[in-house]
Design a protein around this motif. Structure first.
Motif, short mmCIF file in Angstrom:
data_model
loop_
_atom_site.label_atom_id
_atom_site.label_comp_id
_atom_site.label_asym_id
_atom_site.label_seq_id
_atom_site.Cartn_x
_atom_site.Cartn_y
_atom_site.Cartn_z
N CYS A 124 1.20 -0.89 0.25
CA CYS A 124 -0.25 0.14 0.52
C CYS A 124 0.83 1.73 -0.17
N CYS A 167 2.71 2.07 3.46
CA CYS A 167 4.04 1.15 3.81
C CYS A 167 5.13 1.62 3.16
N ARG A 218 -5.21 3.63 9.94
CA ARG A 218 -4.94 2.38 9.99
C ARG A 218 -5.25 1.67 10.69
ZN LIG Z 1 0.23 -1.47 3.60
#
Ligand SMILES: [Zn+2]
Length: 106
Positions: free
Chosen positions: A34, A37, A98
């Motif tokens: 993602c 990250c 998140r």
């Molecule tokens: Zn991620």
């Protein structure tokens, strides 16, 4: 995090070992990540285990087994090993947004 969780931002194909550190475009050295990250990982190959202060190689999704290094509890990613803890901290896996997203998905 599944790609569907961030429909407006396509996942990145990231270099596990960045080109800056002589990584290549060989498919075995790439991973789907993602955007968050990938942004937090940057060119890093290691980070600090928040429990011991030791410098540790990051979790490598091509070599390491996710379930050996991480668990998810109530939306939080828990590092089970030095590599898991260092990676979860560096990639900011437990940022509030998140965690909320993970909680909503489970
Ligand atoms: Zn991620």
């Amino acid at each position: 995090m599944p790609q569907q969780a961030t429909p407006l931002i396509a996942f990145h194909i990231e270099h596990i070992v960045s080109r800056q550190h002589r990584g290549t475009d060989d498919p075995g050295g790439l991973a789907l990540a993602c955007d968050r990250c990938n942004a937090y990982k940057g060119p890093n190959l290691s980070s600090v285990d928040p429990e011991t202060g030791e410098v540790i190689a990051l979790f490598n999704p091509r070599v390491d087994v996710w379930r050996s290094h991480f668990a998810v509890r109530d939306g939080y990613v828990l590092g089970l090993t030095p590599a898991g803890r260092a990676t979860a901290r560096l990639l900011n896996m437990n940022a509030a947004r998140r965690v909320e997203l993970r909680q909503a998905l489970t």
